[in-house]
Scaffold this active site. Structure first.
Site, PDB file in Angstrom:
ATOM      1  N   SER A   1     149.102 112.284  57.723  1.00  0.00           N
ATOM      2  CA  SER A   1     147.850 111.894  57.060  1.00  0.00           C
ATOM      3  C   SER A   1     146.671 112.530  57.778  1.00  0.00           C
ATOM      4  CB  SER A   1     147.691 110.373  57.079  1.00  0.00           C
ATOM      5  OG  SER A   1     146.353 110.031  56.758  1.00  0.00           O
TER       6      SER A   1
ATOM      7  N   SER B   1     139.605  99.347  48.986  1.00  0.00           N
ATOM      8  CA  SER B   1     141.002  99.427  48.607  1.00  0.00           C
ATOM      9  C   SER B   1     141.638 100.788  48.834  1.00  0.00           C
ATOM     10  CB  SER B   1     141.177  98.986  47.151  1.00  0.00           C
ATOM     11  OG  SER B   1     142.366  98.278  47.067  1.00  0.00           O
TER      12      SER B   1
ATOM     13  N   ASP C   1     143.407  95.153  42.889  1.00  0.00           N
ATOM     14  CA  ASP C   1     143.275  96.454  43.555  1.00  0.00           C
ATOM     15  C   ASP C   1     144.234  97.482  42.961  1.00  0.00           C
ATOM     16  OD1 ASP C   1     141.719  94.851  45.075  1.00  0.00           O
ATOM     17  OD2 ASP C   1     142.789  95.178  46.962  1.00  0.00           O
TER      18      ASP C   1
HETATM   19  P1  ADP Z   1     141.124  98.622  52.373  1.00  0.00           P
HETATM   20  O1  ADP Z   1     142.252  98.621  51.396  1.00  0.00           O
HETATM   21  O2  ADP Z   1     140.027  97.698  52.003  1.00  0.00           O
HETATM   22  O3  ADP Z   1     140.613  99.982  52.696  1.00  0.00           O
HETATM   23  P2  ADP Z   1     143.199  97.640  54.081  1.00  0.00           P
HETATM   24  O4  ADP Z   1     143.191  97.035  55.444  1.00  0.00           O
HETATM   25  O5  ADP Z   1     143.818  96.890  52.973  1.00  0.00           O
HETATM   26  O6  ADP Z   1     141.685  98.027  53.746  1.00  0.00           O
HETATM   27  O7  ADP Z   1     143.940  99.043  54.146  1.00  0.00           O
HETATM   28  C1  ADP Z   1     143.568  99.979  55.117  1.00  0.00           C
HETATM   29  C2  ADP Z   1     144.822 100.514  55.787  1.00  0.00           C
HETATM   30  O8  ADP Z   1     145.567 101.319  54.850  1.00  0.00           O
HETATM   31  C3  ADP Z   1     144.523 101.459  56.945  1.00  0.00           C
HETATM   32  O9  ADP Z   1     144.342 100.748  58.149  1.00  0.00           O
HETATM   33  C4  ADP Z   1     145.772 102.318  56.965  1.00  0.00           C
HETATM   34  O10 ADP Z   1     146.836 101.646  57.613  1.00  0.00           O
HETATM   35  C5  ADP Z   1     146.143 102.437  55.493  1.00  0.00           C
HETATM   36  N1  ADP Z   1     145.567 103.643  54.899  1.00  0.00           N
HETATM   37  C6  ADP Z   1     144.725 103.698  53.845  1.00  0.00           C
HETATM   38  N2  ADP Z   1     144.426 104.979  53.536  1.00  0.00           N
HETATM   39  C7  ADP Z   1     145.098 105.749  54.395  1.00  0.00           C
HETATM   40  C8  ADP Z   1     145.220 107.173  54.594  1.00  0.00           C
HETATM   41  N3  ADP Z   1     144.558 108.049  53.824  1.00  0.00           N
HETATM   42  N4  ADP Z   1     146.024 107.607  55.599  1.00  0.00           N
HETATM   43  C9  ADP Z   1     146.693 106.737  56.369  1.00  0.00           C
HETATM   44  N5  ADP Z   1     146.631 105.401  56.242  1.00  0.00           N
HETATM   45  C10 ADP Z   1     145.838 104.899  55.272  1.00  0.00           C
HETATM   46 MG    MG Z   2     143.446  96.910  50.923  1.00  0.00          MG
END
Ligand code: ADP
Ligand code: MG
Length: 381
Positions: free
Chosen positions: A68, A124, A170
């Site tokens: 990622s 999200s 979401d």
């Molecule tokens: P939100 O959905 O509001 O952004 P969440 O805590 O539900 O917050 O999700 C965030 C988590 O999702 C990050 O901490 C990570 O673990 C994962 N995540 C989201 N997008 C990525 C990405 N592009 N690359 C790696 N992990 C991701």
């Molecule tokens: Mg989330």
């Protein structure tokens, strides 16, 4: 961010072209707060920030690999033997495991994830990651993609595999939204309709601590359950709290706190319907309902903060802005404002220094409009 960026990232990482690229957006809820777990309605839009997943099948390999752009740790695992790890890739390995359980035969694979969805801001990014992975994996496995099924699969991943107790909004928004439309979702029946919505939306992340959120949120859920039980004593046919009539709630003489919570849920659910009707008539949002929603969240549901209230007051004073409210669970997090694009842009610029001075947090803001949901961007097949 574009599909070609994900392709380039894949080439740099794996020295080859991906077989498929898919993407899914983050989302923001326009109105309908704390209605989802009460069987009510919500009205999210997809934002114009997306997560891209590029994948190449490696059927001959003994392990799979995901990189990622946002993380330094590389995921390595056997697609035929998946367990939750507590790491960021659980959102994707969870999807693999759920697809396998549905009878989809997944090969080992290499993948990259590239995203401009802010993570952890309540927009999200987790659903965007699940959905972009789910449709791209289904694509390389030659499975037909039913977006509603994918949304439910991703929701099961988030609640059961990752273990985050969230509603279905979401994943439904990230999967099903359409460009220029809000998604009207009934959280009890999972029915949806697309409602044209052309206005710009400013998202303002107060970046304030959310330490109270988990405990207060659980308390509100318990209060809603208790209110529903008490209301059912005199209204046995009441399906859920969102359906309760505000008059019925007042007549029930609930304890004061429960009455406030129940009134918020019932009235907020009606506000979703009113906003939808307004959008159908004019394609614009009736801002007064957003302000009402905010006041109800502040006074009846008691989930606002001084930072969120301050933002809404600033928005109210600005010409060209038609409505504003906190969005998401509250107790910190984001607020939105709607109206003319230039006014929203100017608001964000004008209030940021004053906000920092007053609250000592560095806010972030994004101007967006209703965008499209998950889609396959490119495939070699
Ligand atoms: P939100 O959905 O509001 O952004 P969440 O805590 O539900 O917050 O999700 C965030 C988590 O999702 C990050 O901490 C990570 O673990 C994962 N995540 C989201 N997008 C990525 C990405 N592009 N690359 C790696 N992990 C991701
Ligand atoms: Mg989330």
């Amino acid at each position: 961010m574009k599909p070609s960026d994900a392709r380039e990232f894949f080439r740099k990482t794996f020295g080859a072209d991906p077989d498929a690229i898919g993407s899914a957006p983050g989302r923001v809820n326009l109105i309908g707060e704390h209605t989802d777990y009460n069987g009510g309605q919500v009205l999210p839009i997809a934002i114009d920030r997306r997560t891209y997943v590029a994948i190449r099948a490696r059927p001959e390999a003994s392990a799979s690999k995901i990189v990622s752009s946002l993380e330094s740790t590389v995921a390595e695992f056997d697609v035929e033997n998946i367990a939750a790890s507590g790491n960021w890739w659980d959102y994707i390995t969870g999807v693999c495991s759920a697809l396998t359980a549905e009878g989809v035969r997944l090969p080992q694979f290499e993948a990259v994830v590239q995203s401009d969805v802010p993570t952890g801001s309540g927009l999200s990014s987790s659903a965007a990651l699940e959905l972009s992975a789910a449709i791209t994996l289904a694509q390389i496995a030659d499975e037909p993609i039913d977006l509603k099924k994918m949304a439910l699969l991703a929701w099961r991943v988030e609640t059961q595999f990752v273990g985050v107790a969230c509603g279905v909004m979401d994943q439904f928004a990230s999967a099903l939204c359409r460009d220029g439309h809000a998604l009207h979702l009934w959280c009890d029946t999972l029915e949806t309709e697309h409602v044209a919505m052309s206005e710009a939306v400013l998202i303002f992340d107060t970046a304030s601590p959310r330490s109270l959120r988990a405990s207060e949120f659980n308390k509100r859920r318990a209060e809603c359950e208790e209110a529903l039980l008490l209301l059912r004593a005199s209204n046995p046919a009441l399906a859920n709290l969102a359906e309760a009539d505000p008059e019925m709630i007042r007549r029930a003489h609930l304890p004061a706190t429960l009455e406030k919570r129940a009134l918020h849920v019932a009235q907020e659910n009606r506000r979703v319907e009113a906003v939808v009707q307004q959008l159908k008539r004019s394609h614009t949002l009736r801002g007064e309902l957003l302000y009402e929603s905010h006041e109800s969240l502040r006074d009846k549901y008691e989930c606002s903060t001084p930072e969120l209230d301050w933002f809404v007051e600033q928005a109210r004073k600005k010409r060209g802005i038609t409505g504003a409210r906190l969005t998401g669970a509250g107790w910190g997090g984001c607020a939105i404002a709607v109206g003319a694009r230039e006014a929203l842009d100017a608001l964000a610029h004008e209030i940021t220094p004053a906000y920092e001075q007053q609250f000592h947090h560095k806010p972030r803001s994004w101007l967006t409009s209703a965008s499209r949901g998950a889609s396959i961007e490119a495939t070699t097949k």
